[in-house]
Design an enzyme around this catalytic site. Structure first.
Site, mmCIF file in Angstrom:
data_model
loop_
_atom_site.group_PDB
_atom_site.id
_atom_site.type_symbol
_atom_site.label_atom_id
_atom_site.label_comp_id
_atom_site.label_asym_id
_atom_site.label_seq_id
_atom_site.Cartn_x
_atom_site.Cartn_y
_atom_site.Cartn_z
ATOM 1 N N ASP A 50 3.239 -9.634 5.642
ATOM 2 C CA ASP A 50 2.610 -8.862 4.685
ATOM 3 C C ASP A 50 3.165 -8.906 3.272
ATOM 4 O OD1 ASP A 50 0.932 -7.479 6.528
ATOM 5 O OD2 ASP A 50 2.525 -6.066 7.036
ATOM 6 N N LYS A 71 -1.715 -6.063 1.906
ATOM 7 C CA LYS A 71 -2.599 -4.895 1.490
ATOM 8 C C LYS A 71 -1.648 -4.181 0.854
ATOM 9 C CE LYS A 71 -3.761 -3.790 6.064
ATOM 10 N NZ LYS A 71 -2.762 -2.834 5.951
ATOM 11 N N MET A 186 5.825 5.297 0.892
ATOM 12 C CA MET A 186 4.685 5.513 0.110
ATOM 13 C C MET A 186 4.497 6.643 -0.751
ATOM 14 S SD MET A 186 2.463 3.503 2.980
ATOM 15 C CE MET A 186 3.200 4.307 4.386
#
Ligand code: SAH
Length: 283
Positions: A50, A71, A186
C-alpha cells in the site's frame, strides 16, 4: 547488531506457493517490522503493498516482485475488489504472495475484507499483525496511548468513511463523554468537523491535541495544539497526511517523554506536566 548474541533457534513458518500472507508493516520505521514480517519478506515471490508502506521496507524483499496497490484516502475505492481478486489470481498462479499493509492489517486497513475474499475463493491465508500508527506512531512522539491517572480507556476512530465523507455513524457525544483519550486515524480532511463535534459534546477548547505526521520515519513532524486552535494551526503549519491525531491529557506527557534527540547528560525534565504528582516509585 554484530556485537549481539545470535537469535535463539525458532521454527519459522514457510510461505508456501498458493498462500497469501496478510501482513502489517508497522507505521514506517523498518525496525518496527515483526520477526514474522521479516520472515515473510524473505520468502515472498510477490509483495503487494500500500501507499503507506515505506520504500525502505521493500528492500527487505529484494528477490520479490513489488506491486503497488496504493489508494489514498478520500479517493474512490472501487479498486479494493480488484486488489483482492489480484491476490486470488496470484495465489492461484502458485506464487508465494505477501500482502503488505501499513500499520496493522486489521486496524482501519481493510485487511478483514481482503481476508474474506481470499477465504471465499478457497485461498489459504495467514495474518501477521503489525504495530498500528495509533499506538506506535504516538510512542515515537513521546505520547503514551494510555497513562495511569490520565486514561483507563482509549478510543480509536476513523475520520472518514469508505466514500471519504465525514463519518456520520460515529456517536461523538458518547465518545467525548466516555473516552478520556481519542486517537483519530484519517482525520486531517475533516478536522474542522471533528473538532466541532468534540467541542459541542463538551470537550474543552483548551484540551491538548497532538498531530503526528509520517510518524516513525525520518520525516516525522509533531504539532502540539489544542481543540480550539487545531484547525488554524494545521492550516498554517502546512502539515499533510498521513497523520495520527491524539486528543487528551496524555498529549502533555510529551513534554517529558519526547525521547527523540535525547542525549546522555541532558538536563532533567520536570516530571509533572499533568500536575498530578510524581509517578509512584512502586506499582
Ligand atoms: N492499518 C493502519 C491504518 C491505515 S488507515 C495502521 O494500523 O496504522 C491510514 C491512516 O493511518 C492514515 O490516514 C493515518 O491516520 C494513519 N497512519 C498510518 N501510518 C501513519 C504514519 N506513519 N504516521 C501518521 N499516521 C499514520
Amino acid at each position: 547488531m554484530s556485537h549481539a548474541v545470535p537469535l535463539p533457534a525458532h521454527t519459522w513458518p514457510q510461505l508456501e506457493p498458493g498462500w497469501v500472507w496478510l501482513c502489517g508493516a508497522g507505521p514506517g520505521d523498518p525496525g518496527l517490522l515483526t520477526l514474522h514480517a521479516v520472515n515473510a519478506l524473505r520468502q515472498a515471490n510477490v509483495v503487494i503493498y500500500d501507499a503507506l508502506v515505506q520504500e525502505a521496507i521493500l528492500e527487505w524483499a529484494p528477490q520479490a516482485e513489488h506491486i503497488y496497490a496504493g489508494k489514498r484516502g478520500g479517493k474512490p475505492s472501487a479498486k479494493q475488489r480488484d486488489i483482492s481478486l489480484r491476490l486470488v489470481d496470484l495465489a492461484r498462479a502458485g506464487k508465494r504472495v505477501l500482502r503488505l499493509k501499513g500499520g496493522d492489517p486489521f486496524v482501519f486497513g481493510r485487511g478483514g475484507e481482503e481476508a474474506q475474499t481470499l477465504v471465499q475463493h478457497g485461498i489459504p491465508i495467514r495474518i501477521i499483525p503489525g504495530i498500528s500508527a495509533g499506538i506506535g506512531g504516538l510512542a515515537y512522539a513521546g505520547i503514551p496511548v494510555t497513562h495511569r491517572d490520565v486514561n483507563q480507556s482509549v478510543t480509536f476512530v476513523t475520520g472518514h468513511d469508505q466514500s471519504g465523507n465525514a463519518t456520520g455513524s460515529l456517536d461523538w457525544q458518547a465518545i467525548s463523554k466516555g473516552s478520556q483519550v481519542i486517537v483519530i486515524y484519517m482525520g486531517m480532511k475533516h478536522i474542522a468537523h471533528i473538532t466541532r463535534q468534540l467541542i459541542d459534546a463538551g470537550r474543552s477548547l483548551s484540551e491538548p491535541v497532538a498531530v503526528v505526521c509520517t510518524a516513525t520515519t525520518p520525516e516525522q513532524q509533531v504539532l502540539e495544539t489544542t481543540l480550539g486552535t487545531i484547525v488554524d494551526d494545521i492550516a498554517t503549519s502546512g502539515l499533510e497526511p498521513p497523520a495520527i491525531i491524539c486528543v487528551g491529557q496524555s498529549v502533555l506527557m510529551r513534554q517529558v517523554l519526547d525521547w527523540q534527540g535525547m542525549a546522555e547528560g541532558q538536563a532533567p525534565r520536570d516530571l509533572d506536566p499533568l500536575g498530578r504528582g510524581r509517578p509512584a516509585e512502586s506499582a
